[in-house]
Enzyme design. Structure first.
Site, PDB file in Angstrom:
ATOM      1  N   GLU A 105       0.802  -1.237   0.000  1.00 19.17           N
ATOM      2  CA  GLU A 105       0.000   0.000   0.000  1.00 19.17           C
ATOM      3  C   GLU A 105       0.826   1.273   0.000  1.00 19.17           C
ATOM      4  O   GLU A 105       0.568   2.194   0.775  1.00 19.17           O
ATOM      5  CB  GLU A 105      -0.962  -0.028   1.199  1.00 19.17           C
ATOM      6  CG  GLU A 105      -1.877  -1.234   1.148  1.00 19.17           C
ATOM      7  CD  GLU A 105      -2.792  -1.360   2.362  1.00 19.17           C
ATOM      8  OE1 GLU A 105      -2.846  -0.460   3.199  1.00 19.17           O
ATOM      9  OE2 GLU A 105      -3.487  -2.408   2.446  1.00 19.17           O
ATOM     10  N   ASN A 136       2.085  -5.207  -3.151  1.00 20.95           N
ATOM     11  CA  ASN A 136       0.674  -5.520  -2.871  1.00 20.95           C
ATOM     12  C   ASN A 136      -0.098  -4.228  -2.588  1.00 20.95           C
ATOM     13  O   ASN A 136       0.371  -3.383  -1.822  1.00 20.95           O
ATOM     14  CB  ASN A 136       0.641  -6.425  -1.619  1.00 20.95           C
ATOM     15  CG  ASN A 136      -0.712  -7.036  -1.349  1.00 20.95           C
ATOM     16  OD1 ASN A 136      -1.322  -7.614  -2.243  1.00 20.95           O
ATOM     17  ND2 ASN A 136      -1.194  -6.912  -0.119  1.00 20.95           N
ATOM     18  N   HIS A 153     -10.416  -5.756  -2.597  1.00 19.48           N
ATOM     19  CA  HIS A 153     -11.497  -5.566  -1.618  1.00 19.48           C
ATOM     20  C   HIS A 153     -12.608  -4.801  -2.332  1.00 19.48           C
ATOM     21  O   HIS A 153     -12.510  -3.586  -2.515  1.00 19.48           O
ATOM     22  CB  HIS A 153     -10.997  -4.749  -0.410  1.00 19.48           C
ATOM     23  CG  HIS A 153      -9.968  -5.451   0.408  1.00 19.48           C
ATOM     24  ND1 HIS A 153     -10.263  -6.570   1.163  1.00 19.48           N
ATOM     25  CD2 HIS A 153      -8.652  -5.206   0.606  1.00 19.48           C
ATOM     26  CE1 HIS A 153      -9.162  -6.972   1.789  1.00 19.48           C
ATOM     27  NE2 HIS A 153      -8.175  -6.172   1.463  1.00 19.48           N
ATOM     28  N   GLU A 173      -6.310 -10.560  -1.406  1.00 23.82           N
ATOM     29  CA  GLU A 173      -7.150 -10.304  -0.215  1.00 23.82           C
ATOM     30  C   GLU A 173      -8.622 -10.196  -0.629  1.00 23.82           C
ATOM     31  O   GLU A 173      -9.367  -9.350  -0.123  1.00 23.82           O
ATOM     32  CB  GLU A 173      -6.699  -9.015   0.485  1.00 23.82           C
ATOM     33  CG  GLU A 173      -5.247  -9.019   0.895  1.00 23.82           C
ATOM     34  CD  GLU A 173      -4.799  -7.769   1.650  1.00 23.82           C
ATOM     35  OE1 GLU A 173      -5.666  -6.993   2.108  1.00 23.82           O
ATOM     36  OE2 GLU A 173      -3.582  -7.574   1.773  1.00 23.82           O
ATOM     37  N   ASP A 189     -12.344  -9.959  -1.163  1.00 24.56           N
ATOM     38  CA  ASP A 189     -13.667 -10.028  -0.536  1.00 24.56           C
ATOM     39  C   ASP A 189     -14.587  -9.104  -1.328  1.00 24.56           C
ATOM     40  O   ASP A 189     -14.139  -8.118  -1.911  1.00 24.56           O
ATOM     41  CB  ASP A 189     -13.660  -9.726   0.966  1.00 24.56           C
ATOM     42  CG  ASP A 189     -12.919  -8.478   1.379  1.00 24.56           C
ATOM     43  OD1 ASP A 189     -12.755  -7.563   0.542  1.00 24.56           O
ATOM     44  OD2 ASP A 189     -12.497  -8.400   2.544  1.00 24.56           O
TER      45      ASP A 189
HETATM   46  O1  9MR Z   1      -7.814  -7.918   8.287  1.00 25.35           O
HETATM   47  C1  9MR Z   1      -6.869  -7.132   8.974  1.00 25.35           C
HETATM   48  C2  9MR Z   1      -7.459  -6.599  10.262  1.00 25.35           C
HETATM   49  O2  9MR Z   1      -7.667  -7.668  11.166  1.00 25.35           O
HETATM   50  C3  9MR Z   1      -6.549  -5.564  10.872  1.00 25.35           C
HETATM   51  O3  9MR Z   1      -7.194  -4.970  11.978  1.00 25.35           O
HETATM   52  C4  9MR Z   1      -6.208  -4.526   9.846  1.00 25.35           C
HETATM   53  C5  9MR Z   1      -5.271  -3.497  10.439  1.00 25.35           C
HETATM   54  O4  9MR Z   1      -4.730  -2.621   9.508  1.00 25.35           O
HETATM   55  O5  9MR Z   1      -5.588  -5.113   8.730  1.00 25.35           O
HETATM   56  C6  9MR Z   1      -6.455  -6.001   8.068  1.00 25.35           C
HETATM   57  O6  9MR Z   1      -5.845  -6.515   6.932  1.00 25.35           O
HETATM   58  C7  9MR Z   1      -5.477  -5.557   5.928  1.00 25.35           C
HETATM   59  C8  9MR Z   1      -4.264  -6.090   5.226  1.00 25.35           C
HETATM   60  O7  9MR Z   1      -3.247  -6.355   6.145  1.00 25.35           O
HETATM   61  C9  9MR Z   1      -3.772  -5.115   4.170  1.00 25.35           C
HETATM   62  N1  9MR Z   1      -4.812  -4.760   3.251  1.00 25.35           N
HETATM   63  C10 9MR Z   1      -6.068  -4.331   3.855  1.00 25.35           C
HETATM   64  C11 9MR Z   1      -6.558  -5.370   4.855  1.00 25.35           C
HETATM   65  C12 9MR Z   1      -7.926  -5.010   5.382  1.00 25.35           C
HETATM   66  O8  9MR Z   1      -7.853  -3.828   6.124  1.00 25.35           O
END
Ligand code: 9MR
Length: 474
Positions: A169, A211, A248, A277, A279
Site C-alpha cells: 500500500e 501488494n 477488496h 485479499e 472479498d
Molecule cells: O484484516 C486485517 C485486520 O484484522 C486488521 O485490523 C487490519 C489493520 O490494519 O488489517 C487487516 O488486513 C489488511 C491487510 O493487512 C492489508 N490490506 C487491507 C486489509 C484489510 O484492512
C-alpha cells in the site's frame, strides 16, 4: 557438466532470474519439461479445483481461530495457501526494536506444513501496523530499522514462504497516481527498491510481491502509478516477481469490468499476478456473479498464480457487516462459493510451461529414445521431478501421473542428497526432511483419474534430488 534450462511448473517458471543464472553458472543438472496438471476430473473443493488449473486457492487466517473446529475444518478442507491476517506484520513480529516474536506466525506455518498448504508472507514494509517505536523514527534511523526488520523476518521464514508482500500500500488514493506520503517515503524515494533487494538477499527462494488495493480498475490513476513503478523496476533489474491485487470490492470500489485487462497488462511486464485479499460485499446472485468473474479473470491470465480470500466465514471478515466472504457465519457454503468453485472447474489458460531460453542449449546429447508418453502398462503411477537450484537451495516440483487404474491415494519415494534438507513442502505430507523420504498425498489430491496428473512440491537447502522417484498406490 550439462547446462541447465529450468523450465516447467509454475514454481520453476517463476524463480527469480538471478537464481536461474546461478544454476547456469554452476552447470547443474538438466531438468525436465513439465506441462501443468490438467485432468478431466472436477475439483470438489476450492483448493483441489484450483490445483487442477495449476493455481492455488488461499485464505487469510487469524491464528487465534485455529482452536475453532468449524473454522479449521473448512480451512483444511478447502484451502491450499494461507496468509497470516496480522501475525507476520511489523507490530506483531518486532514489538520492541530488534526483539522479534515469531510464535504466532510460526504456528500458522506449522499448521500449513502439516496440512500440505503453502504460505504467503504478509507484509514486510508498510506504513500501517508499525510498532510504536518505529512510528517515532524517521530518516536514516527508520530506513535502517526497515532493512533490519526485513532481513530478520525474511531470514527467519527463509525457505518456508511461497511469496512475500514485501511492500504494501505505498501508493496514494485519489487521482494523482503518486506515492503515498509516509515516514517510509520520506526516508528517500528508493525505499521500495531497497526493501525488495533486502528481501531477495534474505530469502532468494520466495517470490517478491508489491501488494495494494484500488489497483484493480485499469483506468484508475493508482493502478497506473503502480504499473509505472513495476515497469521501471523490471527495466532496472530491481528484484520484483509479482504484483498482489488485494481486490477488496464494495459499492465504492466495485469489481471492474476491465479487471482481466489489468491482470493481463501487469503480467505482460514480466511479473506474476496474484489476487491476495479478495472479498466482495453483498449477497446472493450479484455477489456470486462477481466472485465467478474474478475467478474466471484469474484463470484467463497464464501468470495469475492463484486467489486468496480475506477470511473464511462472513463473521471472520474485517468487514463482517458487508458479508463479503464465501461461507456464512455458521460455516455454510454461500452461492458465492458455488460460483467460485464452478468457475474454477470451467478451466482457463494453463500457467506458462516453458521458460524462454536464457543461454545456449544443453551440451549433453539428447535422449536416444522418446520419453514415455503414457505410464507403463500395469504401473500404478509414475513421478517426475523438475528442480530449480540456486546457491545453497532449491525448489522441486513433482508431477504424479496415474496409470490405467487411476489412484485413490499415492506415495512418491526419493532420496534427498547427503547434506541437503527439505525445509517446506506443499500439497503433500513428507515422512521426513533428509535421506530417504516418502511423500504421501493430502486429502485434496488423493484421487487422480486414469492417466490424470497432480503435482506437489518442496523446497530445501543444499542440492536438489535428481533421477526418477518411485511412485506407488497407497
Ligand atoms: O484484516 C486485517 C485486520 O484484522 C486488521 O485490523 C487490519 C489493520 O490494519 O488489517 C487487516 O488486513 C489488511 C491487510 O493487512 C492489508 N490490506 C487491507 C486489509 C484489510 O484492512
Amino acid at each position: 557438466m550439462d547446462k541447465v534450462l529450468a523450465r516447467g511448473s509454475a514454481a520453476a517458471r517463476s524463480r527469480p532470474r538471478a537464481a536461474v543464472v546461478s544454476i547456469l553458472a554452476a552447470g547443474a543438472v538438466v531438468t525436465a519439461t513439465v506441462a501443468m496438471a490438467t485432468s478431466a476430473s472436477a475439483g470438489t473443493t476450492l483448493g483441489a479445483a484450483a490445483a487442477e488449473q495449476g493455481r492455488y486457492f488461499g485464505t487469510a487466517v487469524a491464528v487465534n481461530k485455529l482452536s475453532d473446529s468449524t473454522y479449521v475444518g473448512i480451512l483444511n478442507r478447502e484451502f491450499n495457501m494461507v496468509t497470516a491476517e496480522n501475525e507476520m506484520k511489523w507490530d506483531a513480529t518486532e514489538p520492541s526494536q530488534n526483539q522479534f516474536t515469531f510464535s504466532a506466525g510460526d504456528r500458522l506455518v506449522a499448521h500449513a506444513q502439516a496440512n500440505g498448504m503453502r504460505v504467503r508472507g504478509h507484509a514486510l514494509a508498510w506504513h500501517q501496523q508499525q510498532p510504536g517505536w518505529a512510528q517515532s523514527l524517521s530518516g536514516s534511523a527508520l530506513r535502517q530499522a526497515m532493512v533490519n526488520h526485513i532481513t530478520q523476518v525474511a531470514t527467519h521464514y527463509r525457505g518456508k514462504i511461497y511469496a512475500w508482500d514485501v511492500v504494501n500500500e505505498a501508493f496514494d488514493d485519489g487521482n494523482s497516481g503518486a506515492r503515498r506520503n509516509t515516514s517510509l517515503e520520506r526516508t528517500g524515494s528508493d525505499w521500495i527498491e531497497v526493501a525488495f533487494r533486502t528481501a531477495r538477499a534474505a530469502d532468494p527462494g520466495a517470490k517478491l510481491c508489491y501488494n495494494d488495493y484500488n489497483t484493480d480498475n485499469w483506468t484508475w490513476a493508482k493502478t497506473q502509478g503502480v504499473y509505472n513503478m513495476v515497469r521501471d523496476f523490471k527495466a532496472r533489474g530491481v528484484p520484483i516477481d509479482c504484483v498482489g491485487f488485494q481486490s477488496h470490492f464494495n459499492s465504492g470500489s466495485p469489481y471492474p469490468s476491465n479487471y482481466r485487462t489489468t491482470l493481463q497488462n501487469f503480467a505482460a511486464l514480466g511479473v506474476d499476478v496474484q489476487i491476495t485479499e479478495l472479498d466482495i460485499e453483498g449477497s446472493g446472485s450479484s455477489q456470486a456473479t462477481a466472485y465467478g468473474n474474478v475467478v474466471r479473470d484469474c484463470l484467463a491470465v497464464a501468470r495469475c498464480n492463484g486467489i486468496t480470500v480475506w477470511g473464511i466465514r462472513d463473521t471472520d471478515s474485517w468487514r463482517a457487516s458487508g458479508t463479503p466472504l464465501l461461507f456464512d457465519g455458521s460455516g455454510n457454503k454461500k452461492p458465492a462459493y458455488t460460483a467460485a468453485l464452478n468457475a474454477l472447474n470451467e478451466g482457463g489458460t494453463p500457467p506458462p510451461t516453458t521458460e524462454p531460453p536464457t543461454s545456449e542449449p544443453p551440451t549433453s546429447a539428447p535422449p536416444t529414445s522418446a520419453p514415455p508418453t503414457s505410464p507403463p502398462p500395469g504401473g500404478a503411477c509414475t513421478a517426475t521431478l523438475t528442480s530449480n537450484q540456486w546457491q545453497g537451495g532449491f525448489v522441486t516440483n513433482v508431477r504424479v501421473t496415474a496409470g490405467a487404474s487411476g489412484l485413490n491415494g499415492w506415495t512418491v519415494s526419493l532420496t534427498v542428497p547427503s547434506g541437503a534438507a527439505i525445509t517446506n513442502s506443499w500439497s503433500t505430507q513428507p515422512s521426513g526432511t533428509s535421506g530417504a523420504v516418502t511423500f504421501r498425498n493430502v486429502d485434496y489430491n488423493r484421487q487422480v483419474g486414469a492417466g490424470g496428473t497432480t503435482e506437489f512440491g518442496f523446497q530445501g537447502t543444499g542440492t536438489a534430488p535428481t533421477g526418477t522417484p518411485t511412485c506407488a498406490a497407497a
